[in-house]
Design an enzyme around this catalytic site. Structure first.
Site, PDB file in Angstrom:
ATOM      1  N   TYR A 187      19.158  57.094  34.121  1.00  0.00           N
ATOM      2  CA  TYR A 187      18.211  56.653  35.148  1.00  0.00           C
ATOM      3  C   TYR A 187      17.387  55.518  34.588  1.00  0.00           C
ATOM      4  O   TYR A 187      16.805  55.649  33.514  1.00  0.00           O
ATOM      5  CB  TYR A 187      17.287  57.802  35.585  1.00  0.00           C
ATOM      6  CG  TYR A 187      17.519  58.118  37.036  1.00  0.00           C
ATOM      7  CD1 TYR A 187      17.202  57.177  38.016  1.00  0.00           C
ATOM      8  CD2 TYR A 187      18.099  59.321  37.435  1.00  0.00           C
ATOM      9  CE1 TYR A 187      17.458  57.428  39.350  1.00  0.00           C
ATOM     10  CE2 TYR A 187      18.357  59.577  38.766  1.00  0.00           C
ATOM     11  CZ  TYR A 187      18.037  58.624  39.731  1.00  0.00           C
ATOM     12  OH  TYR A 187      18.299  58.869  41.038  1.00  0.00           O
ATOM     13  N   GLU A 206      15.194  53.232  36.697  1.00  0.00           N
ATOM     14  CA  GLU A 206      14.424  52.557  37.759  1.00  0.00           C
ATOM     15  C   GLU A 206      13.506  51.516  37.147  1.00  0.00           C
ATOM     16  O   GLU A 206      12.829  51.784  36.147  1.00  0.00           O
ATOM     17  CB  GLU A 206      13.591  53.578  38.536  1.00  0.00           C
ATOM     18  CG  GLU A 206      14.418  54.414  39.489  1.00  0.00           C
ATOM     19  CD  GLU A 206      13.580  55.447  40.221  1.00  0.00           C
ATOM     20  OE1 GLU A 206      12.387  55.614  39.892  1.00  0.00           O
ATOM     21  OE2 GLU A 206      14.128  56.105  41.117  1.00  0.00           O
ATOM     22  N   ASP A 257      25.417  33.488  51.419  1.00  0.00           N
ATOM     23  CA  ASP A 257      26.170  34.687  51.079  1.00  0.00           C
ATOM     24  C   ASP A 257      27.505  34.205  50.516  1.00  0.00           C
ATOM     25  O   ASP A 257      28.424  33.860  51.259  1.00  0.00           O
ATOM     26  CB  ASP A 257      26.375  35.568  52.313  1.00  0.00           C
ATOM     27  CG  ASP A 257      27.121  36.852  51.979  1.00  0.00           C
ATOM     28  OD1 ASP A 257      27.767  36.897  50.912  1.00  0.00           O
ATOM     29  OD2 ASP A 257      27.076  37.797  52.789  1.00  0.00           O
ATOM     30  N   THR A 287      29.029  39.507  46.192  1.00  0.00           N
ATOM     31  CA  THR A 287      29.662  40.690  45.622  1.00  0.00           C
ATOM     32  C   THR A 287      30.257  40.270  44.288  1.00  0.00           C
ATOM     33  O   THR A 287      30.533  39.085  44.059  1.00  0.00           O
ATOM     34  CB  THR A 287      30.786  41.232  46.529  1.00  0.00           C
ATOM     35  OG1 THR A 287      31.702  40.174  46.783  1.00  0.00           O
ATOM     36  CG2 THR A 287      30.238  41.746  47.852  1.00  0.00           C
ATOM     37  N   LYS A 334      35.199  40.233  44.081  1.00  0.00           N
ATOM     38  CA  LYS A 334      36.239  39.445  44.760  1.00  0.00           C
ATOM     39  C   LYS A 334      36.853  38.466  43.745  1.00  0.00           C
ATOM     40  O   LYS A 334      37.337  38.919  42.714  1.00  0.00           O
ATOM     41  CB  LYS A 334      35.639  38.789  46.002  1.00  0.00           C
ATOM     42  CG  LYS A 334      35.138  39.851  47.001  1.00  0.00           C
ATOM     43  CD  LYS A 334      34.772  39.274  48.340  1.00  0.00           C
ATOM     44  CE  LYS A 334      34.436  40.346  49.347  1.00  0.00           C
ATOM     45  NZ  LYS A 334      33.051  40.812  49.292  1.00  0.00           N
ATOM     46  N   ARG A 375      33.128  46.669  41.522  1.00  0.00           N
ATOM     47  CA  ARG A 375      32.594  46.687  42.897  1.00  0.00           C
ATOM     48  C   ARG A 375      31.067  46.696  42.818  1.00  0.00           C
ATOM     49  O   ARG A 375      30.483  47.529  42.133  1.00  0.00           O
ATOM     50  CB  ARG A 375      33.083  47.942  43.600  1.00  0.00           C
ATOM     51  CG  ARG A 375      32.691  48.086  45.032  1.00  0.00           C
ATOM     52  CD  ARG A 375      33.679  48.953  45.741  1.00  0.00           C
ATOM     53  NE  ARG A 375      34.963  48.275  45.770  1.00  0.00           N
ATOM     54  CZ  ARG A 375      35.322  47.377  46.686  1.00  0.00           C
ATOM     55  NH1 ARG A 375      34.515  47.082  47.667  1.00  0.00           N
ATOM     56  NH2 ARG A 375      36.495  46.791  46.633  1.00  0.00           N
TER      57      ARG A 375
HETATM   58  C1  LIG Z   1      30.505  37.545  53.017  1.00  0.00           C
HETATM   59  C2  LIG Z   1      30.309  38.978  52.658  1.00  0.00           C
HETATM   60  N1  LIG Z   1      29.062  39.443  52.507  1.00  0.00           N
HETATM   61  C3  LIG Z   1      28.830  40.728  52.199  1.00  0.00           C
HETATM   62  C4  LIG Z   1      29.866  41.623  52.024  1.00  0.00           C
HETATM   63  C5  LIG Z   1      29.535  43.056  51.787  1.00  0.00           C
HETATM   64  O1  LIG Z   1      29.892  43.502  50.559  1.00  0.00           O
HETATM   65  P1  LIG Z   1      29.988  45.080  50.265  1.00  0.00           P
HETATM   66  O2  LIG Z   1      31.231  45.547  50.910  1.00  0.00           O
HETATM   67  O3  LIG Z   1      29.993  45.145  48.772  1.00  0.00           O
HETATM   68  O4  LIG Z   1      28.757  45.700  50.854  1.00  0.00           O
HETATM   69  C6  LIG Z   1      31.182  41.179  52.152  1.00  0.00           C
HETATM   70  C7  LIG Z   1      32.291  42.128  51.959  1.00  0.00           C
HETATM   71  O5  LIG Z   1      33.400  41.940  52.245  1.00  0.00           O
HETATM   72  C8  LIG Z   1      31.413  39.818  52.485  1.00  0.00           C
HETATM   73  O6  LIG Z   1      32.643  39.346  52.655  1.00  0.00           O
END
Ligand SMILES: Cc1ncc(COP(=O)(O)O)c(C=O)c1O
Length: 423
Positions: A59, A61, A205, A231, A234, A240
């Protein structure tokens, strides 16, 4: 004992043979077919070792040096290494490795900058955005007032005039670029200019393409964005999970939004595995990998076009492509199922202005992160395109076994998790 099953696979087999069988069957599935899901990759043994470690027990935090629990001095080292590696790799002022997922990282950004009911401008899901960018089924659309831009019909690429018009009309507090089915590079400078004009926070994003940025294969959003979320699993090829990097002025706000606003204790085994992936991503080998991912993606897209599938936007600059199958009279759902029967794993995908509902869809999405990790090149992509071409036309399933046999021959030349390094 195999490093791909965790450090104590023999123990797992003794304690829980059913779950042990799931693990071995999944490795067999990965080895036996073609993985063309654009958002997946094959993590390294080093990343898997960190994931399957006792760091899961701790843990922690808080943040390194400022924890709510004792005994964090060891795991602090992992998180600090990860933060420093992320800052160096992306040229960022600040990094946070704790988001449990991409969705959690995005949630933290909303939490940091918006009050419930405030406005966000993002790409619409059917045009390539993401669930967390203001769709009604997600917190982002339920708790915030989302306005969406899309792609222009003629180019099928982002309509920057529409982005500017909507920004001026609605004056959102947060503007998001990025998504899950965008084959082309994004003009981050254009978004920055729009955000500056209306005084909005600019979030990118970069979940899909951050690995390509890490490898230097495409331009980075980091100099332009207030915050970049992504993320780690990928193209980046880590565990993950999620992450964010941001400008110094937003660091404290975003850290507080990740913890304690949106999450509890960090997953320290995942944080350590992210640090390993960031180290791997800083190598010349990874840079060459990301260039090959794009080369392969272009070759695969050209090959699929030759099979009668129309690439959305006419092609790709990245690891993924979207193909419109209307010209060959096959739906996305049919294509996905027919390919699956032939051991080719890809997904149906809505195309811009799709006449079909999302559950059917007129297109497929393909990506090259996994097959490139396996060592496949452009010649293999041509073969894969031919196999997909045969599979999608296999209306009665009679060709599936023959195609699967050809897939098996192809993957045997460049296997996932080669047996020399795993049991
Ligand atoms: C552009 C984008 N943002 C956010 C996410 C969300 O990621 P997670 O599945 O880890 O929550 C994804 C997942 O495919 C994504 O393609």
């Amino acid at each position: 004992m195999s490093q791909f099953y965790g450090p104590d696979f023999d123990e797992l087999q003794a304690v829980d043979p059913e779950i042990a069988a799931v693990l071995t069957d999944e490795v067999a599935r990965l080895r036996g077919g073609l993985q063309l899901i654009a958002s997946e990759n094959l993590t390294s043994p080093a990343v898997l070792a960190a994931l399957g470690s006792t760091l899961s027990n701790k843990y922690a935090e808080g943040y390194p040096g400022k924890r709510y629990y004792g005994g964090c001095e060891v795991v602090d080292r992992a998180e600090t290494l990860g933060i420093e590696r992320a800052k160096a790799l992306f040229g960022a002022d600040h990094a946070n490795l704790q988001p449990h997922s991409g969705a959690s990282a995005n949630l933290a950004v909303y939490g940091a900058f918006l009050a419930p009911g405030e406005k966000v401008l993002a790409m619409s899901l059917p045009h390539g955005g993401h669930l967390t960018h203001g769709t009604k089924v997600s917190f982002s659309g339920k708790w915030f007032d989302a306005v969406h831009y899309g792609v222009a019909k003629a180019t099928e690429d982002i309509d920057y005039d529409q982005v500017r018009d909507l920004a001026r009309e609605h004056r959102p507090k947060l503007v998001i670029a990025g998504g899950s089915a965008i084959p082309r590079l994004i003009d981050f400078a254009a978004f920055r200019e729009i955000c500056d004009e209306i005084g909005a926070i600019f979030m990118v994003d970069a979940a899909h393409f951050i690995g390509l940025v890490a490898g230097g294969a495409i331009p980075s959003p980091v100099p332009y964005a207030d915050v970049v979320t992504f993320t780690t699993h990928k193209v980046l090829r880590g565990p993950r999970g999620g992450m964010l990097v941001c400008k110094a002025e937003h660091a404290a706000k975003l850290d507080k939004a990740v913890f304690p606003m949106m999450q509890g204790g960090p997953l320290m085994h995942a944080v350590a595995a992210k640090a390993v992936a960031l180290k791997e991503a800083a190598t010349p080998e990874f840079q060459a990998y990301t260039r090959q991912v794009i080369t392969n993606s272009i070759a695969l897209t050209d090959g699929l076009a030759a099979e009668g599938m129309r690439p959305i936007t006419g092609g790709t600059d990245t690891h993924l492509a979207l193909l419109d199958l209307q010209g060959i009279g096959v739906t996305g759902a049919e294509a996905e199922a027919r390919c699956a029967a032939a051991s080719i794993v890809l997904n149906k995908n809505a195309i811009p202005y799709d006449p079909q509902p999302p559950s059917v869809a007129s297109g497929i999405r393909v990506g090259t992160p996994s097959v490139t990790t396996q060592g496949m090149d452009e010649a293999a992509m041509k073969e894969i395109a031919g196999l997909i071409g045969r599979a999608v036309r296999d209306t009665d399933g009679t060709a599936a076994a023959g195609i699967a046999a050809d897939v098996s021959t192809l993957v045997a030349r460049a296997p996932a998790y080669p047996r020399s390094t795993a049991h």
